[in-house]
Design a protein around this motif. Sequence first.
Motif, short mmCIF file in Angstrom:
data_model
loop_
_atom_site.label_atom_id
_atom_site.label_comp_id
_atom_site.label_asym_id
_atom_site.label_seq_id
_atom_site.Cartn_x
_atom_site.Cartn_y
_atom_site.Cartn_z
N THR A 31 21.24 51.66 47.61
CA THR A 31 20.58 50.61 46.85
C THR A 31 21.59 49.92 45.95
O THR A 31 22.25 50.57 45.13
CB THR A 31 19.44 51.17 46.00
OG1 THR A 31 18.50 51.85 46.84
CG2 THR A 31 18.72 50.06 45.25
N THR A 82 19.21 48.44 50.71
CA THR A 82 18.34 47.51 49.99
C THR A 82 18.99 47.21 48.63
O THR A 82 20.10 47.66 48.35
CB THR A 82 16.93 48.10 49.81
OG1 THR A 82 16.07 47.11 49.26
CG2 THR A 82 16.95 49.31 48.90
N ALA A 109 18.03 46.32 44.22
CA ALA A 109 17.02 46.41 43.17
C ALA A 109 16.87 45.12 42.38
O ALA A 109 15.88 44.97 41.65
CB ALA A 109 17.38 47.55 42.22
N LYS A 149 20.18 56.42 52.05
CA LYS A 149 19.69 55.14 51.51
C LYS A 149 20.65 54.66 50.43
O LYS A 149 20.97 55.41 49.51
CB LYS A 149 18.29 55.30 50.93
CG LYS A 149 17.71 53.99 50.40
CD LYS A 149 16.30 54.19 49.82
CE LYS A 149 15.72 52.90 49.28
NZ LYS A 149 14.38 53.10 48.67
#
Length: 254
Positions: free
Chosen positions: A90, A153, A155, A88
């Motif tokens: 971010t 993704t 933040a 993942k």
Amino acid sequence: MEEITWFEHYTLWFIIPITLFVLALLIWIVIRFRESKNPVASKTSHNTMIEIVWTLGPVVILLFLAIPSFQLLTAQLTPPQNPDLTLKATGNQWYWSYEYEVGESPLSFDSLLLKDEDRASLGKADKDAYPRLLAVDNEVVVPVGKTVRVLVTAADVIHAFAMPAFGVKIDAVPGRLNETWFKADREGLYYGQCSELCGKDHAYMPIAIRVVSEDKYNTWLAAAATNVGEANKALMASIDGAAKTVDVAANAAQ
């Protein structure tokens, strides 16, 4: 990336002949229909055959380009089943955070732009191997020849995770989880960058992925569970040591 390279070569078989044909046509028109050669211009306004050809020709060409391009997009956006590793990524203003989905306690760390004053302490003084504005303090480490799924993704604002060598580029959107994948077939250190204008330090959040053998990866992963920095130093030492051994062997052979 292999399919992207193939598609680029494939499109050249259309681009080059079309470019040469249009150039030749322009040269012929300039010479054949110049004022001194053709003082009385033709008053022809329509030619049915030419209009059919220049309508159907591009349609056929676009079909030959569209079909493989759709197949390429499908391959890029359809991760293989049962990936070997899930990572993942971010995006933050302005650095990347990574999380490995391994075991019961996932490994996570931040990756920031390598500062010049930190090069010596991190063992990254060589600017050829660790270029300015591309090198980071903590690289992503993955095993060679394994399928890596990347969940992306952000933040805060929209970023973009891009690794040109792997043919990967996907937006990192707050509140949304995008997905991409890659499979590196050669060991080495690969660099990318955030490719979405995300603020004043957009140019200073590079991406670095180190591809190593599976044994080195497993050793690094076990050590990184307690101390990522020391695990990275140990990994670099093992790689540099192997490289020096090869160099010495090559010199001896000469």
